[in-house]
Design a protein around this motif. Structure first.
Motif: not given
Length: 378
Positions: A111-118, A189-193
């Motif tokens: 699965t593809y995921y995206s990390i977001t951080f400040g 984190i977020k799973a990318l479709r």
């Protein structure tokens, strides 16, 4: 003859081992879209684990493992004449020389995921961060600041090779003052479709509805890095072409978006391009349609987007008052190969009144064969 262990001792030992295994298992967190466990660092170390602001124990910050020179910072704390702000909550961490924070996560393989951080700069001049999920990593420059607060949200994507992974954020810098490193707050984190085609279009994710996680309380969007630092784009279907510059993913909750929930703000002028390759039939004509406007974020002036496809080009100018709005544009071209690269970039650099970078937004991009476009209009 060796003495046999009593049954009660064996039973007790098994219970202890079972409990220890349970504790170890709970330390690997199954992720859902949103903040990681203690992703905002509001749960901090005991005072006994602090030497001033420096965190001394490897496991002192709940849910995180640290190494190197890591500090625990409270909002409003001062360093010399500089106040260290915290955008979310009251606390953050600072990564000094060769410092790392990491967390082990349970994910779904392939699965593809995206990390977001400040992240925010402090006193170093060329700060950057190494973000990794083994075996992939990217080095994200944080030299350019895109907000007046000094805090930006960054995204980085990966494909899960294993069901248990370590997410690490590392400061590779070495300064004379080991405390001169970036501040980190709010890690999500977020799973990318898988990238999808919008209806009646050959492009994938042309509506930008699939993108990185955006924190609900941060009005400045999320920066998406160039492909040189992230081969798996947090904007599925799209590639960011640049050496060090980025595009910004913005949401309808905080910006004027032409259509749907998300759009892209082209904040780096000609230094960064938004690109997608699509299969085409040579000598066949196609129609590329898209919306250009401003995000209602105070970016005023004549904003312009350059669009390219095959040998055709189009410059679309939009007069912005910084309050939102957009217009539709079309580029008809004849394909010259079986693969055509569709490219967009801002024609110029733009700044808001607070001297932060901004640019036109682009959204609702579609590509259709010309004869199909005629049928749709009937």
């Amino acid at each position: 003859m060796p003495r046999r262990e009593p049954a009660t001792a064996r039973s007790t030992r098994c219970v202890v081992l079972f409990l220890l295994a349970g504790v170890a298992a709970r330390a690997v967190f199954a992720v859902n879209d949103g903040l990681l466990p203690n992703g905002h660092f509001e749960q901090g170390p005991d005072k006994s684990q602090l030497n001033g602001t420096r965190v001394m124990g490897r496991d002192s910050i709940p849910n995180w493992e640290i190494s190197g020179f890591v500090e625990y910072i409270e909002s409003g704390q001062k360093q010399d004449d500089m106040i260290l702000p915290v955008p979310e909550g009251e606390r953050a961490v600072r990564l000094g020389n060769d410092a790392t924070i990491r967390q082990q996560l349970s994910v779904t393989r392939h699965t593809y995921y995206s990390i977001t951080f400040g992240a925010a700069r402090t006193c170093a001049q060329a700060e950057k961060l190494n973000v990794s999920v083994t075996p992939e990593f990217g080095v994200l420059p944080i030299q350019t600041v895109y907000t007046s607060s000094g805090w930006d949200s960054y995204s980085w994507a990966f494909k899960a090779k294993h069901s248990t992974v370590w997410l690490s954020i590392h400061n590779p810098g070495h300064e004379d003052d080991p405390a001169c490193g970036p501040l980190i707050d709010s890690v999500a984190i977020k799973a990318l479709r898988p990238p999808h085609q919008i209806k009646y279009s050959m492009l994938r994710n042309g509506d930008f509805e699939n993108g990185p996680y955006i924190f609900p309380n941060t009005p400045w969007g999320v920066l998406v890095p160039p492909i040189l630092e992230d081969e798996h784009s947090p904007l599925p279907g799209w590639t960011i072409m640049s050496d060090t510059k980025v595009v910004k993913y913005v949401d309808a909750a905080h910006h004027a978006v032409p259509k749907g929930a998300g759009a892209v703000e082209l904040v780096a002028g000609r230094e960064c391009a938004l690109v997608q390759e699509v299969s085409t039939e040579p000598q066949r004509s196609y129609r590329l349609s898209f919306s250009v406007g401003d995000a209602a974020n105070g970016c005023e002036g004549y904003l312009a987007v350059d669009a390219y496809a095959a040998r055709a080009t189009l410059k679309v100018t939009y007069e912005s008052h910084g309050t939102g709005g957009h217009k539709r544009a079309e580029l008809v071209f004849e394909a010259v190969a079986e693969q055509t690269r569709v490219v967009f970039h801002s024609s110029n650099h733009h700044m808001k009144s607070d001297a932060t970078l901004c640019g036109p937004i682009i959204d609702d991009i579609s590509l259709v064969p010309v004869h199909a476009a005629r049928r749709l209009r009937m």
